[in-house]
Design a protein around this motif. Structure first.
Motif, mmCIF file in Angstrom:
data_model
loop_
_atom_site.group_PDB
_atom_site.id
_atom_site.type_symbol
_atom_site.label_atom_id
_atom_site.label_comp_id
_atom_site.label_asym_id
_atom_site.label_seq_id
_atom_site.Cartn_x
_atom_site.Cartn_y
_atom_site.Cartn_z
ATOM 1 N N LEU A 147 0.813 -1.224 0.000
ATOM 2 C CA LEU A 147 0.000 0.000 0.000
ATOM 3 C C LEU A 147 0.847 1.275 0.000
ATOM 4 C CD1 LEU A 147 -2.869 -0.950 2.496
ATOM 5 C CD2 LEU A 147 -2.630 -1.513 0.076
ATOM 6 N N ASN A 149 2.739 4.700 -1.353
ATOM 7 C CA ASN A 149 2.672 5.755 -2.354
ATOM 8 C C ASN A 149 3.926 5.616 -3.209
ATOM 9 O OD1 ASN A 149 0.268 7.369 -1.716
ATOM 10 N ND2 ASN A 149 1.316 7.833 0.202
ATOM 11 N N SER A 218 -1.457 5.414 -2.964
ATOM 12 C CA SER A 218 -1.640 4.156 -2.244
ATOM 13 C C SER A 218 -2.911 3.447 -2.664
ATOM 14 C CB SER A 218 -1.682 4.445 -0.735
ATOM 15 O OG SER A 218 -2.022 3.289 -0.006
ATOM 16 N N PRO A 239 2.901 3.357 4.143
ATOM 17 C CA PRO A 239 1.812 3.909 4.964
ATOM 18 C C PRO A 239 2.215 4.010 6.434
ATOM 19 C CG PRO A 239 1.327 1.642 4.347
ATOM 20 C CD PRO A 239 2.543 2.046 3.569
ATOM 21 N N LYS A 244 -3.952 1.245 7.770
ATOM 22 C CA LYS A 244 -3.246 0.760 6.581
ATOM 23 C C LYS A 244 -2.106 -0.190 6.960
ATOM 24 C CE LYS A 244 -4.301 3.796 2.775
ATOM 25 N NZ LYS A 244 -3.777 4.582 1.637
#
Length: 290
Positions: A147, A149, A218, A239, A244
């Motif tokens: 997850l 970015n 994400s 995250p 998350k």
């Protein structure tokens, strides 16, 4: 029918504050056209350079064939020296890809060729990863298990990326106990008669050229097609929210291991079951009677 895909905004000279306000916080993709300007990698990184600097390193290669029966879903197709892989790439179209190659572990001197952008984002600096693919290679529609970015910098070559936000998952034929869409679906030319829910999904499309950097928020779905032999670097920001982090741990510890265990126990019957469930649940959400 065709896929409903909009263009991704492209920016130059954007400040960290503007990026955080307009793209990071709302979770929207963007292409930076100058984020790697001035990096040595922007000038140096091509296949001849990697042949010279990392040619003797043995790398795992992955192909586009879905795992069958009791095969592990994450196993490489073969392992070769980097210079041999580059020969394959330059010989013509191939679906062989180099996936998640950690530069810091395998070729630390190349880390000096790039910088972590000053965007007010906390990067996970232990995991600068390289992605390489041959002309025509494709990456199944998926979102990243951790997850993160992602900031995806493209150097040698050209690739097409299709993105969908998390709220479009219901239309994407997500396979149960996984983070992928059905591997049989070719998002470059999908059969919308057979998979009509895809036409209802609202996504984005972009062609990445040399020097472009794509921000993938994400849990956004992404499909990639290598239009030419291509070499890219991804820098990740992991995250930090409790929800998350728990989801990441569940993905890595529970979901992936359970799926591989069921593959070993049931073989192809497990894969067929999951694909059937993916179609049934997607058509149910989309209100499609097929």
């Amino acid at each position: 029918m065709k896929l409903n895909l909009a263009s991704i905004p492209r920016v130059k000279g954007i400040s960290g504050a503007q990026f955080r306000e307009e793209y990071l916080k709302p979770g929207k993709p963007v292409v930076f056209e100058d984020l790697s300007a001035g990096w040595p990698a922007t000038e140096k990184w091509n296949f001849d350079y990697f042949r010279e600097k990392a040619g003797e390193i043995v790398v795992p290669l992955y192909d586009g064939k879905p795992a069958k029966g009791r095969q592990n879903s994450h196993g490489p197709a073969m392992k070769v020296k980097m210079k041999e892989y580059i020969d394959i790439l330059q010989a013509g179209p191939t679906d062989l890809r180099m996936f998640f190659f950690n530069l810091l572990q395998n070729c630390p001197e190349l880390v000096e060729d790039f910088h972590y952008p000053d965007l007010g984002v906390k990067f996970f600096k232990k995991l600068p990863v390289l992605f390489v693919g041959g002309e025509g290679a494709k990456v199944v529609m998926h979102y990243d298990m951790d997850l993160a970015n992602n900031f995806h910098f493209n150097f040698a070559g050209r690739k097409k990326v299709i993105l969908y936000p998390p709220d479009q998952t219901k239309y994407l034929y997500k396979v149960p106990y996984s983070i992928v869409s059905m591997e049989i679906i070719d998002m470059d030319n999908p059969d919308l008669e057979k998979y009509p829910a895809l036409a209802l999904a609202k996504g984005y499309e972009v062609i990445l050229e040399h020097g472009d950097a794509l921000y993938i928020p994400s849990k956004w779905w992404h499909f990639i097609k290598y239009e030419t032999p291509c070499l890219s670097l991804t820098l990740r920001s992991l995250p930090t929210t409790p929800g998350k982090i728990l989801e990441v741990l569940n993905n890595l510890i529970v979901t992936r291991n359970y799926d591989n265990l069921m593959r070993k126990i049931k073989g192809q019957a497990w894969i067929d079951y999951k694909n059937k469930r993916a179609i049934q649940s997607t058509h149910k959400f989309a209100g499609i009677d097929k």
